[in-house]
Design a protein around this motif. Structure first.
Motif, short mmCIF file in Angstrom:
data_model
loop_
_atom_site.label_atom_id
_atom_site.label_comp_id
_atom_site.label_asym_id
_atom_site.label_seq_id
_atom_site.Cartn_x
_atom_site.Cartn_y
_atom_site.Cartn_z
N LEU A 355 5.69 -15.34 6.69
CA LEU A 355 5.15 -14.75 5.47
C LEU A 355 5.37 -13.25 5.56
O LEU A 355 4.81 -12.59 6.43
CB LEU A 355 3.66 -15.07 5.33
CG LEU A 355 2.89 -14.34 4.22
CD1 LEU A 355 3.46 -14.66 2.85
CD2 LEU A 355 1.41 -14.70 4.27
N TRP A 356 6.23 -12.71 4.70
CA TRP A 356 6.50 -11.29 4.66
C TRP A 356 5.70 -10.66 3.54
O TRP A 356 5.66 -11.17 2.42
CB TRP A 356 7.98 -11.01 4.43
CG TRP A 356 8.23 -9.57 4.05
CD1 TRP A 356 8.35 -9.05 2.80
CD2 TRP A 356 8.34 -8.47 4.95
NE1 TRP A 356 8.52 -7.69 2.86
CE2 TRP A 356 8.52 -7.31 4.16
CE3 TRP A 356 8.29 -8.35 6.35
CZ2 TRP A 356 8.66 -6.05 4.74
CZ3 TRP A 356 8.44 -7.09 6.91
CH2 TRP A 356 8.63 -5.97 6.10
N ILE A 357 5.05 -9.52 3.85
CA ILE A 357 4.35 -8.75 2.83
C ILE A 357 4.72 -7.28 3.03
O ILE A 357 4.84 -6.80 4.16
CB ILE A 357 2.81 -8.93 2.89
CG1 ILE A 357 2.26 -8.50 4.24
CG2 ILE A 357 2.44 -10.37 2.59
CD1 ILE A 357 0.75 -8.52 4.30
N ASP A 358 4.95 -6.57 1.94
CA ASP A 358 5.26 -5.15 2.02
C ASP A 358 4.10 -4.37 2.63
O ASP A 358 2.93 -4.80 2.58
CB ASP A 358 5.58 -4.60 0.63
CG ASP A 358 7.02 -4.90 0.23
OD1 ASP A 358 7.74 -5.53 1.03
OD2 ASP A 358 7.42 -4.52 -0.89
N GLY A 359 4.41 -3.18 3.18
CA GLY A 359 3.40 -2.39 3.86
C GLY A 359 2.28 -1.91 2.96
O GLY A 359 1.20 -1.60 3.45
N LYS A 360 2.50 -1.85 1.66
CA LYS A 360 1.47 -1.37 0.73
C LYS A 360 0.50 -2.46 0.30
O LYS A 360 -0.42 -2.20 -0.48
CB LYS A 360 2.14 -0.79 -0.52
CG LYS A 360 2.93 -1.82 -1.31
CD LYS A 360 3.64 -1.22 -2.49
CE LYS A 360 4.49 -2.26 -3.22
NZ LYS A 360 5.23 -1.68 -4.35
N LEU A 361 0.68 -3.69 0.79
CA LEU A 361 -0.11 -4.82 0.34
C LEU A 361 -1.21 -5.17 1.35
O LEU A 361 -1.01 -5.07 2.56
CB LEU A 361 0.76 -6.05 0.09
CG LEU A 361 1.86 -5.90 -0.96
CD1 LEU A 361 2.65 -7.19 -1.08
CD2 LEU A 361 1.27 -5.50 -2.30
N PHE A 499 -3.42 -13.47 -3.79
CA PHE A 499 -3.58 -13.43 -2.33
C PHE A 499 -3.11 -12.12 -1.70
O PHE A 499 -3.22 -11.96 -0.49
CB PHE A 499 -2.89 -14.63 -1.67
CG PHE A 499 -1.39 -14.70 -1.85
CD1 PHE A 499 -0.53 -14.02 -1.02
CD2 PHE A 499 -0.84 -15.48 -2.87
CE1 PHE A 499 0.84 -14.10 -1.17
CE2 PHE A 499 0.52 -15.56 -3.04
CZ PHE A 499 1.37 -14.87 -2.18
N VAL A 500 -2.56 -11.19 -2.49
CA VAL A 500 -2.29 -9.84 -1.97
C VAL A 500 -2.77 -8.82 -3.00
O VAL A 500 -2.68 -9.05 -4.21
CB VAL A 500 -0.79 -9.62 -1.66
CG1 VAL A 500 -0.36 -10.41 -0.45
CG2 VAL A 500 0.07 -9.92 -2.86
N ILE A 501 -3.28 -7.71 -2.51
CA ILE A 501 -3.75 -6.62 -3.37
C ILE A 501 -2.88 -5.40 -3.10
O ILE A 501 -2.71 -5.00 -1.94
CB ILE A 501 -5.23 -6.30 -3.11
CG1 ILE A 501 -6.11 -7.52 -3.43
CG2 ILE A 501 -5.67 -5.10 -3.94
CD1 ILE A 501 -7.58 -7.31 -3.13
N GLN A 502 -2.33 -4.84 -4.14
CA GLN A 502 -1.44 -3.70 -3.99
C GLN A 502 -2.25 -2.41 -3.89
O GLN A 502 -3.12 -2.13 -4.71
CB GLN A 502 -0.48 -3.63 -5.18
CG GLN A 502 0.54 -2.51 -5.08
CD GLN A 502 1.63 -2.65 -6.12
OE1 GLN A 502 2.01 -3.75 -6.50
NE2 GLN A 502 2.14 -1.53 -6.59
#
Length: 567
Positions: A355-361, A499-502
């Protein structure tokens, strides 16, 4: 002597046949046809025994039969004993998975997801049993009446003040149920079964198609061949200067970290921050089981590591393990970020899911719940959300140019190249494909050959053209789909936002902090003015009514009238 013995033995076999006819052995007397066939077989055996005994005595015949029986028993034990051992081995592996206390909790969901491609095991003419082909995960269905089967998205709230993107509800399973449904076997990979990667000691930089020292300099012919999907393929996929990713390849990683990454053989959650561009966000709502079994890795460069000094110990900040990437191959931090984003299967060679998520998430749901909802329940091997507003590559390219995401000439060159290859604007004719533009800040995938091939090809396009991966996504997807029946699960953007908050980038947070009024703590005590003098207080309390000219005139007239009466 031998003739008498033959008569006795033939009589005994014959008596068995007669007993069978008289009903003593009902299995043998099932039908007249079977009885005749059995009698014929006995006669053939009798003739064979006559022929053997003609040249050998009774003792020699007995020894011969004993040797034959021993050989048959030996072959039986060797072959079927090995099969039974293999069967027991597979059962042991299953039991190891089922002995987990979190898995055994769930008994209400019926799981029919261990399906083999072979319907039955066929026996060859010589009687040799072949092992069945490997099994693959082919999906499952939740039991009837499960709430998620009838779950539908509610209409968006009618809020005129908020018209932008927003999260929507998602029907997750509890963590225990999601863990119980984790596939024991990999998913099926269409066409491609073996994928290897090119290693080049001496790079040929004089090619007509560009490239880099990290991704290599493949020719246009090599690029076209990489889209010709075959059972075994050898292709460019980054890290071309070394035999092991992270060791002398660019994007170098310390051996201690590489060893830990190789030991991650289940689920990995990964992110990256380069140039100290973001603030590390700690995941929330993570189960204790996930904290023990899921690998959380945050890749940073030297600038970010210097910014984090004093904020972590033992290479960890919260659940994140901090991994320093040295000798970054690109000057553009966003292009460097595409390496862990698209090539996690090379950095974590033994992981099954990522599961990849950007650093801002900020991750706010359990990884097992996300995998179950967007991969296993959909029988998909790669999932990514659609863009919340744009569905067409041409519109996305113009938006990138307007926002200054990349220089306009490079974006135009990339789009024109794809147009010559057949790229067309998105329309409903592409259904069931719902969009050509992803929101690439989250990628959920299983590490199998077909999904690894997709991300390798996607990275090669990013390495060759612009770093705006939304522009090259649909070209890679459609070229693979033309050769196989594989595609990507593109779910709604509002589901991703569930499931992710920016969060804001660090520079935006600094700008907001400058605009906000300074907060002084503790607040100063208010300064009281001295009391006014008494006469000022009395004067201040007097209320002088406003003088009106009309009243003065009426008084003057009244005075004149009174004076006339006195005269």
């Amino acid at each position: 002597m031998s003739g008498g013995s033959l008569g006795i033995r033939s009589g005994s076999y014959g008596s068995l046949d007669k007993q069978g006819l008289n009903g003593v052995l009902p299995i043998q007397a099932a039908s007249a046809t079977r009885t005749k066939a059995y009698s014929k077989m006995l006669k053939e055996k009798e003739t064979l025994i006559h022929w053997i005994c003609k040249f050998a005595g009774r003792k020699k015949v007995g020894m011969l039969l004993l040797c034959v029986i021993s050989a048959v028993v030996f072959v039986w034990v060797v072959y079927f004993g090995e099969d039974q051992e293999n069967d027991n081995g597979s059962k042991v592996n299953d039991n190891l998975a089922l002995n987990n206390p979190l898995i055994n909790v769930v008994q209400s969901i019926r799981i029919d997801n261990w399906t083999s491609l072979a319907v039955s095991v066929k026996e060859t003419k010589v009687g040799v049993m072949h092992p069945p082909p490997p099994s693959y995960f082919l999906g499952y269905t939740l039991p009837p009446g499960h709430p998620c089967n009838t779950f539908t998205l509610p209409p968006p709230p009618a809020d005129k003040k908020r018209t932008g993107p927003r999260p929507c509800p998602v029907c997750y399973l509890p963590v225990e149920e999601a863990v119980a449904l984790m596939p024991k076997v990999p998913s099926f990979s269409p066409v491609i079964k073996n994928l290897t990667y090119i290693f080049e000691e001496n790079l040929n930089r004089e090619t007509e198609f560009g490239g880099s020292d990290f991704g290599g300099y493949p020719t246009l012919k090599q690029r076209n061949d990489s889209y010709d999907i075959r059972e075994s393929m050898n292709m460019h996929c980054g890290f071309v200067k070394g035999r092991k990713p992270g060791r002398g390849t660019g994007f170098d990683i310390y051996d201690s970290d590489l060893l830990e990454m190789e030991q991650c053989n289940g689920v990995v959650v990964a992110s990256a921050i380069f140039g100290a561009f973001d603030v590390i966000q700690q995941p929330r709502n993570i189960s204790e089981y996930s904290k023990q079994t899921v690998c959380f890795y945050m890749f940073v460069d030297e600038e970010t590591e210097a910014d984090l000094k004093g904020k972590y110990e033992n290479k960890k900040i919260g659940v994140w393990r901090i991994v320093l990437a040295r000798d970054l191959p690109y000057t553009d931090g966003r292009r460097n970020g595409k390496i862990p984003k698209l090539l996690l299967h090379r950095l974590f060679p033994n992981a099954r899911y990522s599961l990849w998520i950007d650093g801002k998430l900020e991750l706010v749901a359990d990884p097992y719940q996300i995998l179950e909802r967007f991969l296993w329940r959909k029988n998909a091997t790669l999932a990514i959300s659609r863009h919340y507003k744009r569905f067409d590559v041409f519109v996305e390219a113009e938006a990138n140019k307007a926002a200054g995401k990349y220089d306009n000439a490079s974006i135009d060159h990339q789009v024109e190249f794809y147009k010559r290859e057949g790229l067309t604007p998105y329309s409903e004719a592409k259904h069931p494909i719902t969009s050509d533009v992803p929101e690439g800040c989250v990628i959920i995938r299983e590490h199998i050959p077909i999904s690894n091939l997709f991300t390798c090809l996607w990275f090669n396009e990013v390495d060759r053209f612009t770093s705006r991966d939304q522009i090259s996504f649909s070209t890679v997807r459609d070229k693979i789909a033309a050769k196989t029946n594989w595609t990507v699960n593109m779910f709604l953007d509002c589901e991703r936002r569930n499931f992710v908050i920016q969060k804001y980038h660090k520079d935006v947070l600094a700008l907001l902090a400058q605009r906000a009024p300074p907060v002084i703590y503790p607040p100063p005590r208010p300064v009281l003015a001295p009391p006014p003098p008494p006469y000022m207080a009395n004067n201040s309390q007097r209320k002088v009514p406003p003088r009106r000219r009309r009243d003065r005139k009426s008084g003057a007239r009244h005075h004149r009238k009174v004076s006339k009466e006195i005269v």
